[in-house]
Scaffold this motif. Sequence first.
Motif, mmCIF file in Angstrom:
data_model
loop_
_atom_site.group_PDB
_atom_site.id
_atom_site.type_symbol
_atom_site.label_atom_id
_atom_site.label_comp_id
_atom_site.label_asym_id
_atom_site.label_seq_id
_atom_site.Cartn_x
_atom_site.Cartn_y
_atom_site.Cartn_z
ATOM 1 N N VAL A 37 4.854 -4.310 7.529
ATOM 2 C CA VAL A 37 3.844 -3.283 7.765
ATOM 3 C C VAL A 37 2.435 -3.880 7.710
ATOM 4 O O VAL A 37 1.533 -3.431 8.423
ATOM 5 C CB VAL A 37 3.987 -2.154 6.715
ATOM 6 N N ALA A 38 2.239 -4.906 6.877
ATOM 7 C CA ALA A 38 0.898 -5.453 6.638
ATOM 8 C C ALA A 38 0.461 -6.490 7.667
ATOM 9 O O ALA A 38 -0.710 -6.901 7.662
ATOM 10 C CB ALA A 38 0.834 -6.063 5.236
ATOM 11 N N LEU A 39 1.347 -6.944 8.538
ATOM 12 C CA LEU A 39 1.021 -8.049 9.449
ATOM 13 C C LEU A 39 -0.239 -7.816 10.293
ATOM 14 O O LEU A 39 -1.067 -8.734 10.415
ATOM 15 C CB LEU A 39 2.219 -8.337 10.358
ATOM 16 N N PRO A 40 -0.430 -6.644 10.909
ATOM 17 C CA PRO A 40 -1.661 -6.451 11.699
ATOM 18 C C PRO A 40 -2.931 -6.629 10.873
ATOM 19 O O PRO A 40 -3.914 -7.227 11.343
ATOM 20 C CB PRO A 40 -1.521 -5.026 12.222
ATOM 21 N N SER A 41 -2.936 -6.123 9.646
ATOM 22 C CA SER A 41 -4.120 -6.261 8.787
ATOM 23 C C SER A 41 -4.337 -7.711 8.379
ATOM 24 O O SER A 41 -5.479 -8.179 8.286
ATOM 25 C CB SER A 41 -3.955 -5.389 7.531
ATOM 26 N N ILE A 42 -3.257 -8.450 8.134
ATOM 27 C CA ILE A 42 -3.366 -9.871 7.785
ATOM 28 C C ILE A 42 -3.974 -10.649 8.947
ATOM 29 O O ILE A 42 -4.859 -11.497 8.759
ATOM 30 C CB ILE A 42 -1.986 -10.438 7.414
ATOM 31 N N ARG A 43 -3.518 -10.355 10.164
ATOM 32 C CA ARG A 43 -4.051 -11.059 11.329
ATOM 33 C C ARG A 43 -5.549 -10.791 11.494
ATOM 34 O O ARG A 43 -6.329 -11.715 11.757
ATOM 35 C CB ARG A 43 -3.311 -10.618 12.597
ATOM 36 N N ALA A 151 19.191 -1.440 0.281
ATOM 37 C CA ALA A 151 18.738 -0.638 1.412
ATOM 38 C C ALA A 151 17.533 0.209 1.029
ATOM 39 O O ALA A 151 16.583 0.367 1.806
ATOM 40 C CB ALA A 151 19.882 0.251 1.891
ATOM 41 N N GLY A 152 17.564 0.743 -0.185
ATOM 42 C CA GLY A 152 16.437 1.554 -0.642
ATOM 43 C C GLY A 152 15.158 0.755 -0.731
ATOM 44 O O GLY A 152 14.073 1.264 -0.433
ATOM 45 N N GLY A 153 15.261 -0.519 -1.116
ATOM 46 C CA GLY A 153 14.069 -1.361 -1.186
ATOM 47 C C GLY A 153 13.406 -1.504 0.162
ATOM 48 O O GLY A 153 12.175 -1.428 0.277
ATOM 49 N N LEU A 158 8.714 0.214 3.458
ATOM 50 C CA LEU A 158 7.984 0.606 4.664
ATOM 51 C C LEU A 158 6.834 1.545 4.343
ATOM 52 O O LEU A 158 5.727 1.422 4.877
ATOM 53 C CB LEU A 158 8.938 1.268 5.660
ATOM 54 N N VAL A 159 7.098 2.508 3.460
ATOM 55 C CA VAL A 159 6.072 3.492 3.104
ATOM 56 C C VAL A 159 5.076 2.905 2.114
ATOM 57 O O VAL A 159 3.861 3.023 2.289
ATOM 58 C CB VAL A 159 6.730 4.755 2.517
ATOM 59 N N THR A 306 4.662 5.774 11.356
ATOM 60 C CA THR A 306 5.916 5.088 11.694
ATOM 61 C C THR A 306 6.774 4.870 10.460
ATOM 62 O O THR A 306 8.002 5.054 10.494
ATOM 63 C CB THR A 306 5.618 3.726 12.351
ATOM 64 N N SER A 307 6.148 4.488 9.349
ATOM 65 C CA SER A 307 6.890 4.259 8.115
ATOM 66 C C SER A 307 7.598 5.515 7.650
ATOM 67 O O SER A 307 8.778 5.489 7.277
ATOM 68 C CB SER A 307 5.934 3.759 7.016
#
Length: 484
Positions: A37-43, A151-153, A158-159, A306-307
Amino acid sequence: MSSRQAAAALTAREWGVLLILCGAIFLEGIDVAMLNVALPSIRADLGLSTGSLQWVMSAYVLGYGGFMLVGGRAADLFGRRRMFVFWLSVFLLFSGLGGFATEGWTLIVARFVTGVAAAFMAPAGLSLITTSFEEGPQRNKALLLYSGTAAGGFSVGLVVGGLLTSVGWRWVFFAPVVLAALILLAALALVPGTPRPDRTGRSVDLAGGLTVTAAVILLVLGVERAGHTSLLWTLGTLGAGLVLLAAFIAMERRSASPLVRLGIFRSGALVRANLVGLLFAAGFFGFQFLVVLYLQELRDWSTLQTSFAMIVIGVDAILSPVLTPRLVNRFGNARVIFAGLLLASLSYALFLPLGADWTYLAMLPGLLTLGIAFSLAYGPLTIVATEGVQEEEQGLAGGLLYTSFQFGAAIGLSTVTAVNVSATASSSPAALLHGYRAALWVPLAAALLAALIGAFGLRGRSAVTVAASGAPADRTADELPAAP
């Protein structure tokens, strides 16, 4: 209380150990999901190119997938608790270091080492469960709760990742440090120590370890980067990986103390579980990737929207420990796995007529069905892949299964990416939609092939479970563990 319920009952200390191990696999799942989820902000913050950003994910995949077999065998040879605690500490340290990264290469290195730590920690944790809980209802209960937590992790991550990224992407790395520290302290206090394994006559197969690690890294790299590089480079990488894999097999045949005892593959149940796990992971992760692209690229949904849309798949975290054990006790692992694979196929098929303006209610049946499918397939696959395996090879069995899952995820992601790119003629909405629809056939094909392989487990006594002893009877004679 019935005899089966009594057999499955856990003591307070056993619950404590189980919760610690579940916490560790939850940590691994939430770490990966939050980073996605964080990839766009990291870029945006570090000024990374698309290629460099891809390596942030690839580095973790290579470390995780490449060292999994070595990690599983290390747990058997050097002590499961020792490996679990040590590599959990490494995971904690390098996850935190990732949050301090100011350049792309430091973040990539941190993610690679974090992946290596997970590769040693995950099979050690799984083998602690399979050796701490008696085979039968008690172990099944523990493994199903463990798989549901994993699976719960991912679903929760995501959220939570979306929420933390809105504050600052570095918190995606710092938050797991807190959780890892708590798990580490609890593990030191509650997970019982075990005598150092007797390695008499069992030397460390260093040459085999280096060879298979290099082979798996090259294979995962070739598959994972297939959609981002030339065909010649991909074929060369895969070819080199296959050559090293062949060399590893030849070495293991001659070794007096092999890293992977090849006789373990005489178990039809183990081989089938690993093949099905590979295909199931390929479809599952490929499908999720496509749905995220559809929602964010075509529908312009935010990361948080999306999350929340995808979190419904996390129903498996509830069903795995609650519903799946009942079904396994009544119908046996093979039938429950097969039902899960059929439901996964149905879920992907429901998305084939994907529209440009689908409402969330139109997507909900497919997403919910996939969550149910995961709850039925993942936990029982873990049981079958480790059932009947000798105690001194439980780490190896766990390493094989996790390698299959990781390699399957890499195959699924690279294949759907390749099909999507080739089927998308332009950046117009119609072209994007056509690309998604074409790529959705990939997870469907993977799930159907997995169901076909899983169907071979339905023969003979494979659908029933022995009630009195609690020992599952879903292994035919040819699936019993081979003599060492």
